[in-house]
Every structure is written in C-alpha cells, then in structure tokens.
Design a protein around this motif. Structure first.
Motif, PDB file in Angstrom:
ATOM      1  N   UNK A  68       9.787   4.608  23.319  1.00  0.00           N
ATOM      2  CA  UNK A  68       9.420   4.170  22.113  1.00  0.00           C
ATOM      3  C   UNK A  68      10.286   4.851  20.953  1.00  0.00           C
ATOM      4  N   UNK A  69      10.976   3.929  20.414  1.00  0.00           N
ATOM      5  CA  UNK A  69      12.116   4.474  19.573  1.00  0.00           C
ATOM      6  C   UNK A  69      11.723   4.212  18.019  1.00  0.00           C
ATOM      7  N   UNK A  70      11.652   5.429  17.104  1.00  0.00           N
ATOM      8  CA  UNK A  70      11.490   4.909  15.920  1.00  0.00           C
ATOM      9  C   UNK A  70      12.748   5.407  14.898  1.00  0.00           C
ATOM     10  N   UNK A  71      12.857   4.418  13.920  1.00  0.00           N
ATOM     11  CA  UNK A  71      14.236   4.672  13.321  1.00  0.00           C
ATOM     12  C   UNK A  71      13.913   5.845  12.187  1.00  0.00           C
ATOM     13  N   UNK A  72      14.824   6.059  11.425  1.00  0.00           N
ATOM     14  CA  UNK A  72      14.755   7.329  10.224  1.00  0.00           C
ATOM     15  C   UNK A  72      13.602   6.751   9.301  1.00  0.00           C
ATOM     16  N   UNK A  73      13.643   5.659   9.044  1.00  0.00           N
ATOM     17  CA  UNK A  73      12.695   5.141   7.711  1.00  0.00           C
ATOM     18  C   UNK A  73      11.418   5.018   8.411  1.00  0.00           C
ATOM     19  N   UNK A  74      11.085   4.642   9.545  1.00  0.00           N
ATOM     20  CA  UNK A  74       9.787   4.673  10.337  1.00  0.00           C
ATOM     21  C   UNK A  74       9.150   5.926  10.305  1.00  0.00           C
ATOM     22  N   UNK A  75      10.104   6.824  10.896  1.00  0.00           N
ATOM     23  CA  UNK A  75       9.689   8.308  10.898  1.00  0.00           C
ATOM     24  C   UNK A  75       9.196   8.959   9.683  1.00  0.00           C
ATOM     25  N   UNK A  76       9.829   8.668   8.509  1.00  0.00           N
ATOM     26  CA  UNK A  76       9.606   9.098   7.088  1.00  0.00           C
ATOM     27  C   UNK A  76       8.213   8.585   6.726  1.00  0.00           C
ATOM     28  N   UNK A  77       7.937   7.434   7.311  1.00  0.00           N
ATOM     29  CA  UNK A  77       6.642   6.705   6.701  1.00  0.00           C
ATOM     30  C   UNK A  77       5.464   7.110   7.742  1.00  0.00           C
ATOM     31  N   UNK A  78       5.794   7.718   8.758  1.00  0.00           N
ATOM     32  CA  UNK A  78       4.896   8.112   9.745  1.00  0.00           C
ATOM     33  C   UNK A  78       5.006   9.805   9.970  1.00  0.00           C
ATOM     34  N   UNK A  79       5.535  10.169   8.930  1.00  0.00           N
ATOM     35  CA  UNK A  79       5.810  11.667   9.052  1.00  0.00           C
ATOM     36  C   UNK A  79       4.775  12.541   9.531  1.00  0.00           C
ATOM     37  N   UNK A  80       3.601  12.294   9.037  1.00  0.00           N
ATOM     38  CA  UNK A  80       2.360  13.294   9.456  1.00  0.00           C
ATOM     39  C   UNK A  80       2.326  13.238  10.868  1.00  0.00           C
ATOM     40  N   UNK A  81       2.387  11.954  11.577  1.00  0.00           N
ATOM     41  CA  UNK A  81       2.044  11.751  12.927  1.00  0.00           C
ATOM     42  C   UNK A  81       3.280  12.277  13.663  1.00  0.00           C
ATOM     43  N   UNK A  82       4.419  12.236  13.304  1.00  0.00           N
ATOM     44  CA  UNK A  82       5.712  12.489  14.003  1.00  0.00           C
ATOM     45  C   UNK A  82       5.746  13.980  14.163  1.00  0.00           C
ATOM     46  N   UNK A  83       5.293  14.548  13.036  1.00  0.00           N
ATOM     47  CA  UNK A  83       5.294  16.227  12.872  1.00  0.00           C
ATOM     48  C   UNK A  83       4.229  16.620  14.161  1.00  0.00           C
ATOM     49  N   UNK A  84       3.214  15.959  14.165  1.00  0.00           N
ATOM     50  CA  UNK A  84       2.176  16.383  15.186  1.00  0.00           C
ATOM     51  C   UNK A  84       2.562  16.193  16.771  1.00  0.00           C
ATOM     52  N   UNK A  85       3.305  14.969  16.985  1.00  0.00           N
ATOM     53  CA  UNK A  85       3.858  14.384  18.378  1.00  0.00           C
ATOM     54  C   UNK A  85       5.058  15.404  18.689  1.00  0.00           C
ATOM     55  N   UNK A  86       6.126  15.635  17.582  1.00  0.00           N
ATOM     56  CA  UNK A  86       6.978  16.402  17.979  1.00  0.00           C
ATOM     57  C   UNK A  86       6.613  17.747  18.373  1.00  0.00           C
ATOM     58  N   UNK A  87       5.549  18.262  17.599  1.00  0.00           N
ATOM     59  CA  UNK A  87       5.270  19.831  17.873  1.00  0.00           C
ATOM     60  C   UNK A  87       4.814  19.863  19.318  1.00  0.00           C
ATOM     61  N   UNK A  88       4.027  18.831  19.665  1.00  0.00           N
ATOM     62  CA  UNK A  88       3.614  18.719  21.121  1.00  0.00           C
ATOM     63  C   UNK A  88       4.451  18.315  22.210  1.00  0.00           C
ATOM     64  N   UNK A  89       5.677  18.096  21.705  1.00  0.00           N
ATOM     65  CA  UNK A  89       6.714  17.855  22.903  1.00  0.00           C
ATOM     66  C   UNK A  89       6.839  16.373  23.084  1.00  0.00           C
ATOM     67  N   UNK A  90       6.111  15.536  22.552  1.00  0.00           N
ATOM     68  CA  UNK A  90       5.901  14.228  22.821  1.00  0.00           C
ATOM     69  C   UNK A  90       7.007  13.262  22.203  1.00  0.00           C
ATOM     70  N   UNK A  91       7.548  13.867  20.830  1.00  0.00           N
ATOM     71  CA  UNK A  91       8.761  12.956  20.597  1.00  0.00           C
ATOM     72  C   UNK A  91       9.988  14.046  20.293  1.00  0.00           C
ATOM     73  N   UNK A  92      11.145  13.315  20.773  1.00  0.00           N
ATOM     74  CA  UNK A  92      12.211  13.989  20.549  1.00  0.00           C
ATOM     75  C   UNK A  92      13.226  13.484  19.379  1.00  0.00           C
TER      76      UNK A  92
END
Length: 233
Positions: free
Chosen positions: A38-62
């Motif tokens: 599942x690939x998120x662009x930079x703009x998509x990551x900014x829009x979903x910032x709250x979720x990206x932070x959570x999943x990145x902290x859990x090690x589910x997003x790189x």
C-alpha cells in the motif's frame, strides 16, 4: 479498492493461480498468502496525517524518499515502478483507469525522485464471519422448519443472516449490543437462590494475574434446571 471487502479480497486472492478456479484459499500448505504494498504519496500522507503517525509508530508504515529507495524496498526495478506510477498519473488525468476506477485523489507528484512515499503491507485476513445459526427478531434460535429451539438464544457473530450478503463497517458491534440486549431482556431469570452475603464474607474481585478457576463437571451438573441460564461466549 473502493469496493466491498469481499470484492477487494477476491481480487487479492485471484493472484493465486488456483483460486480463480477452485474459489478455495490455501489448497496446499505451500501456498503463499498474497501480500500487497500500500503506497501513499506525500500529499496523501499529509491528508491522513493522524493515521499515518499512528501506523508509523506501530511499525506498519515505512517512509522512503525518492522513487529509487522505494523500488529497492519493494525489490522491483525502478523503471517498472516509475512506469506504473506514470500510468496511474495518466489514468488520473483521464478520469478513469483500465479497471474502471474513477476516484483519484493525492496522486504522486511529477517529480517522483523527490517525492516522499509511505509504504505498508496489506493482505486478506479473516475479519468477520457472515454465516451462522438462524435467529428471529427476538434472538430465538430457529430450526430448519422455522420453529424455535426452546430455551436457546443467539446474538452476535454466532448468528447469520442479520446483515444480508455484505456487512456495513461498524455494524458487528452494533449487532452484538442490539441482539444481546434483546436476548438479555427476554430471558426469564429468577432471583438468586444464594443467601445474601455480608460485606465481611463477600468475595473480592479476582486479580487479573490470578489463575482462572477450572470448574469440574460435577459442579456444572448442578445447574441443569429450566431456571438456570447458560452463557457461551
């Protein structure tokens, strides 16, 4: 990817060469579970910032900077990845792709070598079972001939047919609460036969670390009258 869970899962499983013919998953133990990036662009990551932070902290997003580092992570040629994303950008500009998709938001920028990508892995999992025993509107378990099984009630995922052919997201907990409440109100539970306890001899709550009590069959056999209520979870 905006289809129902059943639709998306079937498309994933179709990557297994046997599934399109058998419609059964894992025909042998050597079958690899289909995993997708599942690939998120930079703009998509900014829009979903709250979720990206959570999943990145859990090690589910790189996070990866530039197309080349992303291709190295995915273990595919950079040229292949570049063409795939360029084709996606072209489809977005046209408003439709080869699969009939019409929703395109936050596509990668034209400068992919400077783009920041976020990547995770997704795979089909068993999340909720649609089938189960038949109940009526009061949670009574029904026989095949349409009559009730006296004294037997069902609520939640053990039952089937409540959601039709596909369940709306979030409705599983609602189903448990609604039918659990209906069944709970309808079961004729009498007053406790145990003598009232004083504060001195009242049992204290069990510690979370204490071992769970194993009840012998002899003790369970005592509760076999029509006034006893069994709950199986």
């Amino acid at each position: 990817e905006l289809g129902t869970r059943a639709y998306v899962t079937e498309r994933m499983l179709n990557h297994n060469r046997r599934f399109p013919f058998s419609k059964f998953w894992n025909p042998n133990r050597n079958s690899r579970v289909p995993t997708f990036s599942l690939i998120l662009s930079e703009s998509a990551a900014i829009e979903a910032q709250r979720h990206v932070k959570v999943y990145s902290k859990k090690g589910l997003l790189s996070q990866f900077r530039g197309l080349e580092t992303l291709a190295q992570h995915l273990k595919i040629p950079t040229s292949t990845l570049r063409k795939t994303l360029q084709d996606y950008r072209s489809a977005a500009a046209a408003g439709i792709d080869q699969y009939g998709k019409r929703a395109f938001e936050n596509v990668p920028s034209d400068d992919m070598d400077s783009e920041t990508f976020f990547v995770g892995e997704v795979t089909p999992v068993l999340h909720y079972c649609m089938g189960g025993i038949t109940i009526d509107t009061q949670g009574n378990v029904m026989k095949e001939d349409g009559t009730m099984v006296e004294g037997l009630h069902g609520a939640g995922e053990v039952t089937g047919g409540v959601h039709g052919n596909n369940r709306l997201g979030g409705n599983s907990l609602l189903e448990c609460a609604v039918f659990g409440g209906i069944v709970g109100r309808n079961i004729p539970i009498g007053e406790s036969r145990a003598p009232p306890q004083s504060e001195s001899n009242r049992k204290k709550p069990r510690s979370p670390t204490a071992p769970v009590e194993i009840l012998p069959k002899e003790k369970l056999a005592i509760h076999n009258s029509a006034k006893d209520c069994w709950v199986a979870i």
